[in-house]
Design a protein around this motif. Structure first.
Motif, PDB file in Angstrom:
ATOM      1  N   ASP A  23       0.902  -1.155  -0.244  1.00  0.00           N
ATOM      2  CA  ASP A  23       0.245   0.457  -0.052  1.00  0.00           C
ATOM      3  C   ASP A  23       0.759   1.137   0.264  1.00  0.00           C
ATOM      4  O   ASP A  23       0.712   2.070  -0.841  1.00  0.00           O
ATOM      5  N   PHE A  24       2.015   0.724   0.812  1.00  0.00           N
ATOM      6  CA  PHE A  24       2.908   2.095   1.239  1.00  0.00           C
ATOM      7  C   PHE A  24       3.716   2.749  -0.380  1.00  0.00           C
ATOM      8  O   PHE A  24       3.816   3.571  -0.967  1.00  0.00           O
ATOM      9  N   ARG A  25       4.036   2.177  -0.949  1.00  0.00           N
ATOM     10  CA  ARG A  25       4.622   1.600  -2.260  1.00  0.00           C
ATOM     11  C   ARG A  25       3.910   2.010  -3.522  1.00  0.00           C
ATOM     12  O   ARG A  25       3.907   2.890  -3.650  1.00  0.00           O
ATOM     13  N   ARG A  26       2.655   1.809  -3.337  1.00  0.00           N
ATOM     14  CA  ARG A  26       1.371   2.425  -4.463  1.00  0.00           C
ATOM     15  C   ARG A  26       1.277   3.807  -4.473  1.00  0.00           C
ATOM     16  O   ARG A  26       1.237   4.781  -5.290  1.00  0.00           O
ATOM     17  N   ARG A  27       1.225   4.070  -3.051  1.00  0.00           N
ATOM     18  CA  ARG A  27       0.803   5.510  -3.015  1.00  0.00           C
ATOM     19  C   ARG A  27       2.437   6.756  -3.172  1.00  0.00           C
ATOM     20  O   ARG A  27       2.477   7.389  -2.855  1.00  0.00           O
ATOM     21  N   TRP A  28       3.801   5.759  -2.818  1.00  0.00           N
ATOM     22  CA  TRP A  28       4.705   6.493  -2.999  1.00  0.00           C
ATOM     23  C   TRP A  28       4.918   6.586  -4.719  1.00  0.00           C
ATOM     24  O   TRP A  28       4.903   8.282  -5.196  1.00  0.00           O
ATOM     25  N   GLU A  29       4.300   5.655  -5.259  1.00  0.00           N
ATOM     26  CA  GLU A  29       4.606   5.256  -6.642  1.00  0.00           C
ATOM     27  C   GLU A  29       3.757   6.888  -7.394  1.00  0.00           C
ATOM     28  O   GLU A  29       3.915   6.879  -8.167  1.00  0.00           O
ATOM     29  N   ARG A  30       2.283   7.038  -6.979  1.00  0.00           N
ATOM     30  CA  ARG A  30       1.229   8.051  -7.227  1.00  0.00           C
ATOM     31  C   ARG A  30       2.031   9.384  -7.237  1.00  0.00           C
ATOM     32  O   ARG A  30       2.079  10.110  -8.060  1.00  0.00           O
ATOM     33  N   THR A  31       2.348   9.601  -5.667  1.00  0.00           N
ATOM     34  CA  THR A  31       2.739  10.542  -5.417  1.00  0.00           C
ATOM     35  C   THR A  31       4.115  11.377  -6.278  1.00  0.00           C
ATOM     36  O   THR A  31       4.128  12.221  -6.673  1.00  0.00           O
ATOM     37  N   PHE A  32       4.886  10.792  -6.076  1.00  0.00           N
ATOM     38  CA  PHE A  32       6.452  10.594  -6.886  1.00  0.00           C
ATOM     39  C   PHE A  32       6.550  10.665  -8.622  1.00  0.00           C
ATOM     40  O   PHE A  32       6.840  11.604  -8.978  1.00  0.00           O
ATOM     41  N   ALA A  33       5.477   9.561  -9.242  1.00  0.00           N
ATOM     42  CA  ALA A  33       6.286   9.683 -10.263  1.00  0.00           C
ATOM     43  C   ALA A  33       5.225   8.569 -10.529  1.00  0.00           C
ATOM     44  O   ALA A  33       4.806   7.889 -11.827  1.00  0.00           O
ATOM     45  N   GLY A  34       3.506   9.570 -10.360  1.00  0.00           N
ATOM     46  CA  GLY A  34       1.933   9.448 -11.269  1.00  0.00           C
ATOM     47  C   GLY A  34       2.528   9.673 -12.740  1.00  0.00           C
ATOM     48  O   GLY A  34       1.563   9.246 -14.001  1.00  0.00           O
ATOM     49  N   ALA A  35       3.347  10.802 -13.070  1.00  0.00           N
ATOM     50  CA  ALA A  35       2.776  11.476 -14.453  1.00  0.00           C
ATOM     51  C   ALA A  35       4.811  10.523 -15.449  1.00  0.00           C
ATOM     52  O   ALA A  35       4.137  11.065 -16.912  1.00  0.00           O
ATOM     53  N   ILE A  36       4.943   9.550 -14.858  1.00  0.00           N
ATOM     54  CA  ILE A  36       5.956   8.539 -15.668  1.00  0.00           C
ATOM     55  C   ILE A  36       5.570   7.557 -15.934  1.00  0.00           C
ATOM     56  O   ILE A  36       5.047   6.827 -15.664  1.00  0.00           O
ATOM     57  N   SER A  37       5.739   7.415 -17.480  1.00  0.00           N
ATOM     58  CA  SER A  37       4.506   6.407 -18.198  1.00  0.00           C
ATOM     59  C   SER A  37       5.290   5.431 -17.565  1.00  0.00           C
ATOM     60  O   SER A  37       6.434   4.642 -16.727  1.00  0.00           O
ATOM     61  N   THR A  38       4.364   4.039 -18.338  1.00  0.00           N
ATOM     62  CA  THR A  38       5.095   2.462 -17.618  1.00  0.00           C
ATOM     63  C   THR A  38       5.521   2.282 -17.976  1.00  0.00           C
ATOM     64  O   THR A  38       7.133   0.821 -17.875  1.00  0.00           O
ATOM     65  N   GLN A  39       6.093   2.859 -19.294  1.00  0.00           N
ATOM     66  CA  GLN A  39       7.171   1.890 -20.080  1.00  0.00           C
ATOM     67  C   GLN A  39       8.369   2.868 -19.441  1.00  0.00           C
ATOM     68  O   GLN A  39       9.531   2.242 -19.619  1.00  0.00           O
ATOM     69  N   GLU A  40       8.133   3.840 -20.068  1.00  0.00           N
ATOM     70  CA  GLU A  40      10.014   4.514 -18.814  1.00  0.00           C
ATOM     71  C   GLU A  40      10.290   4.104 -17.965  1.00  0.00           C
ATOM     72  O   GLU A  40      11.439   3.683 -17.671  1.00  0.00           O
ATOM     73  N   LYS A  41       8.830   3.835 -16.740  1.00  0.00           N
ATOM     74  CA  LYS A  41       9.399   2.996 -15.248  1.00  0.00           C
ATOM     75  C   LYS A  41      10.372   1.770 -15.673  1.00  0.00           C
ATOM     76  O   LYS A  41      11.138   1.821 -14.916  1.00  0.00           O
ATOM     77  N   GLN A  42       9.431   0.660 -16.357  1.00  0.00           N
ATOM     78  CA  GLN A  42       9.887  -0.038 -17.136  1.00  0.00           C
ATOM     79  C   GLN A  42      11.765  -0.346 -17.824  1.00  0.00           C
ATOM     80  O   GLN A  42      12.271  -0.925 -17.387  1.00  0.00           O
ATOM     81  N   SER A  43      11.802   1.233 -18.186  1.00  0.00           N
ATOM     82  CA  SER A  43      13.307   0.950 -18.628  1.00  0.00           C
ATOM     83  C   SER A  43      14.368   1.603 -17.771  1.00  0.00           C
ATOM     84  O   SER A  43      15.352   1.142 -17.876  1.00  0.00           O
ATOM     85  N   ILE A  44      13.361   1.861 -16.605  1.00  0.00           N
ATOM     86  CA  ILE A  44      15.072   2.427 -15.175  1.00  0.00           C
ATOM     87  C   ILE A  44      15.039   1.033 -14.646  1.00  0.00           C
ATOM     88  O   ILE A  44      15.008   1.714 -13.525  1.00  0.00           O
TER      89      ILE A  44
END
Length: 79
Positions: A23-44
């Motif tokens: 739950d905390f991980r998903r919340r962190w992701e929404r807060t800080f990386a919500g605007a980053i595409s899934t493809q970009e996330k996979q590439s890093i």
């Protein structure tokens, strides 16, 4: 000595929330990386290391002495 005891010895209150990690991980992701595409996330390798959004310069962050100063100014009495 375990991490909880070390924190408590420094006067930091520690509260354990079992089963809340995802739950905390998903919340962190929404807060800080919500605007980053899934493809970009996979590439890093975001799924493995959340901080890669900063080390791969996908998001701005503080560095060096400025980052250390900001860290030390944070309220760290509750964990």
């Amino acid at each position: 000595m375990n991490i909880r005891k070390r924190l408590e010895n420094r006067g930091i209150m520690v509260e354990e929330w079992t089963g809340k990690g995802e739950d905390f991980r998903r919340r962190w992701e929404r807060t800080f990386a919500g605007a980053i595409s899934t493809q970009e996330k996979q590439s890093i390798d975001f799924g493995q290391f959340l901080w890669h959004v900063f080390s791969y310069e996908k998001l701005p962050c503080l560095e060096g002495k400025t980052a250390m100063r900001a860290f030390h100014e944070e309220n760290r009495f509750v964990c």
